[in-house]
Write an enzyme that holds these catalytic residues in place. Sequence first.
Site, PDB file in Angstrom:
ATOM      1  N   GLY A  88       0.957  -1.449   0.684  1.00  0.00           N
ATOM      2  CA  GLY A  88       0.274   0.079  -0.150  1.00  0.00           C
ATOM      3  C   GLY A  88       0.864   1.706   0.206  1.00  0.00           C
ATOM      4  O   GLY A  88       1.966   1.294   0.366  1.00  0.00           O
ATOM      5  N   GLY A  90      -0.661   4.610   0.064  1.00  0.00           N
ATOM      6  CA  GLY A  90      -1.101   5.755   1.395  1.00  0.00           C
ATOM      7  C   GLY A  90      -0.363   6.233   2.151  1.00  0.00           C
ATOM      8  O   GLY A  90       0.966   6.062   2.101  1.00  0.00           O
ATOM      9  N   PHE A  91      -0.580   7.064   2.939  1.00  0.00           N
ATOM     10  CA  PHE A  91      -0.118   7.381   4.127  1.00  0.00           C
ATOM     11  C   PHE A  91       0.974   7.138   4.374  1.00  0.00           C
ATOM     12  O   PHE A  91       1.823   7.002   4.676  1.00  0.00           O
ATOM     13  CB  PHE A  91      -0.723   8.632   5.006  1.00  0.00           C
ATOM     14  N   GLU A 100     -18.332  17.614   3.613  1.00  0.00           N
ATOM     15  CA  GLU A 100     -17.098  18.502   2.350  1.00  0.00           C
ATOM     16  C   GLU A 100     -17.911  17.868   0.835  1.00  0.00           C
ATOM     17  O   GLU A 100     -18.212  19.350   0.323  1.00  0.00           O
ATOM     18  CB  GLU A 100     -15.967  17.713   2.137  1.00  0.00           C
ATOM     19  N   ASP A 126      -5.302   2.750   8.172  1.00  0.00           N
ATOM     20  CA  ASP A 126      -6.488   2.526   8.606  1.00  0.00           C
ATOM     21  C   ASP A 126      -6.318   0.888   8.511  1.00  0.00           C
ATOM     22  O   ASP A 126      -7.897   0.366   9.364  1.00  0.00           O
ATOM     23  CB  ASP A 126      -7.418   2.958   7.056  1.00  0.00           C
ATOM     24  N   ALA A 136      -6.150  10.197   7.797  1.00  0.00           N
ATOM     25  CA  ALA A 136      -4.566  10.007   7.635  1.00  0.00           C
ATOM     26  C   ALA A 136      -3.202  10.593   8.654  1.00  0.00           C
ATOM     27  O   ALA A 136      -2.676   9.913   8.593  1.00  0.00           O
ATOM     28  CB  ALA A 136      -4.581  11.715   6.478  1.00  0.00           C
TER      29      ALA A 136
END
Lengths: 447, 447
Positions: B12, B14-15, B176, B314, B325
């Site tokens: 992964g 991601g962050f 949002e 996550d 995040a």
Amino acid sequence: MNQPARRVVIVGGGFAGLFAARTLSSAPVRVTLLDRAEHHLFQPMLYQCATGILSEGKIAAPLRDLLRKHRNVEFVIAEATGIDAAGRRVLARRPLGGQIEFGYDYLILAAGVRQSYFGHDEYAPIAPGMKTIEDAMKIRRRIFGAFELAESAEDPAERTRWLTFALVGAGPTGVELAGQIREVATKTLRREYRRIRPEDARVLLFDGGDAPLAMFGPKLSALAARDLGKLGVELHMGSIVTHVDAGGLEVKDRDGQLTRYEAGNVLWTAGVEAPPLAAAVAKATGAQQDRAGRLLCGKDLSLPGHPDILVTGDMMSLDKLPGVAEVAMQSGLYAGRKISHEAQGQTYDKPFRYHDLGSAAYISRGKAVVSAFKMHFGGFVGWWVWLFIHIGFLTGYRNRVGAILGWWFAFTRDLRRERTFTLDDMPLEAGAYEEPTTSTISGNSVP
Amino acid sequence: MNQPARRVVIVGGGFAGLFAARTLSSAPVRVTLLDRAEHHLFQPMLYQCATGILSEGKIAAPLRDLLRKHRNVEFVIAEATGIDAAGRRVLARRPLGGQIEFGYDYLILAAGVRQSYFGHDEYAPIAPGMKTIEDAMKIRRRIFGAFELAESAEDPAERTRWLTFALVGAGPTGVELAGQIREVATKTLRREYRRIRPEDARVLLFDGGDAPLAMFGPKLSALAARDLGKLGVELHMGSIVTHVDAGGLEVKDRDGQLTRYEAGNVLWTAGVEAPPLAAAVAKATGAQQDRAGRLLCGKDLSLPGHPDILVTGDMMSLDKLPGVAEVAMQSGLYAGRKISHEAQGQTYDKPFRYHDLGSAAYISRGKAVVSAFKMHFGGFVGWWVWLFIHIGFLTGYRNRVGAILGWWFAFTRDLRRERTFTLDDMPLEAGAYEEPTTSTISGNSVP
């Protein structure tokens, strides 16, 4: 006595349609502009979208936004499918499959052309064309995906095949794409890979003619051939493509010799043809079509016997004018002016005359060929001239600033950030292999 | 005696995965990072991509580019499908359907979560989620396409249905998106339409809880509810969605009362679940999963009995930490540091501790809620704080400049240019209607 304002229907929101609509915005007419896309596309920079420099939004602008202030102009998202010339109606397909029709007093046809595979539509899924945003996005995923496929290939032949790009057609789009792919390989992806050397990517450019950009005349043509050669693009002129499949293509040279080239990526930028609407119009009006299906029109752009139907842009066949943005703009402007005069009861019998302001093609960073002001420019000088001309022509202030920013990063830092894709884009795009390769290897090659 | 460098596989980008990889770039290890996408996604701004402010390339950065200088890190585009814990191997699907495996000494699981429909996967094609770039592009076409569909609808009920947006889930993404859709309707599209009034668009936000952004605490929650109300978002709290179809949804309130809402656009931002990889890991290691399928790990992020497997971001279930995040970044950093120490023969028994630096949600131009530095900000002040924080967190200089430019135009000129779509995107997207409407109307409504 107050007459209702005359109705003008414009089919297509490209350069011709948009220029016609804007010209008519101050005339006493009601205008309906139809397009199958919600945007006007700055087609000459589509290749920058396909190679990751600019986003879709930088080379496309919403037609509704462009027409916002023209209160007598209405935009409808719909695809014109035919006309009833006697009843003065345009028939169109609208969202979700319904049909809609539009009555007109004047009709401006500006639906452009699409990619032609010269009767071989079976090549289309293998070798995508370059006419729409969707095409550009597909080619973008193909180009950047090919390097991933090469990186993960174990068989050296397969690796080489993914690193081979074969472009069919050496017009502006083919030349620009070829240059950009070499630049992606040698600059953008530099040091991004561990197993392959992206700079090993071969770019082959095939064309049946004698030279690239033949339509721009021998001077620019020679400059382009020189610059492409320096970039490492392999020119195969006098070559007719006889067969395309997922693994490559077969080419016949001037001597009738057939040669096969293995290439995992075949891109088609060879020819154009009018959309089916042109044939429908020809049938309804008795108008003639040329070999590419374009509609033959008179000096006033009208179809013979139908002064209420004007043909503009790439869709028109007149005096062998080239299918370039400038012809489209000037013909759209002419059609708008003519109708505007007639709507105010004035006659307008000035024939359409095209003023050639020049041609330009971008080859790579620091290299472009331009003819303008009766001069020819190549290499670095051509590139600067190209930049200035194109900044001026981009639609809207925001797009200009955005494009300059995108170019700045592409030119100074080799960044092409508009290139997102995933694993799942690839089997679909590659399309070719019915049986997926299922070998199991052990990864982790970092020393 | 020279030992070969230890192999770290990170699943992964991601962050969590990216922070782990960067931390390990100076350690004596060989790192392989796997992801199904070629990019790292700045997920907190995905809604800006979905509503046309920013292009894909502004919120995503190629992982290869981000890792270019980390010579001991290799990126591979592949989707991890399972592990062999005893043999220390990760199994993955690679492009074109082949399989690949990666041996490891350490494994960092950072594959994140995906949208959950709580057992109702049949809602997915009707009500897209918001986790990936593809999701955002789909939602973008839905939002802007809905106004076109309303414009071309003849039946007033159909028109109203297309102008109704129902959002399920009032977490940051739902809040949002709701704010942005109202802003699109009242600002971006102002004066673009002739038949409909885009500002008539209704945005309904459903959530089973008591307040929007409940996870941010009562203060921010109240600020958000106030700002959303001012924007015209209709809040339906304490509402459980019991049914979704292409024409709308059915909702049960606290009293058990069922109400149906007609809505042509249902967007799903309600829940998340771990990907199938988590279940495969649980099976292979005996690890436990929480209700959302996340993997329960120890204070050192390792799976019980498997000190060589660390869970981050996550995907991990630890101390009820939120799926944001910052948790991902800090856990990735921790995993990287721990492995880095151990690879150099040092012990590292500091447990993972999350430092809450605050939370933020953007509601509309000039309105955001932020908690940071032990303070709460709402409205205009919150918005400025939000801007500064997010500019700082964006990955890469170019993305920052580009995002600031996109915001500038969105804020000062109401421009959202990243919104291209065509007629053909719509039947597919709307999906709903098996039988297309086929009525024929006469267009041209401009007076």
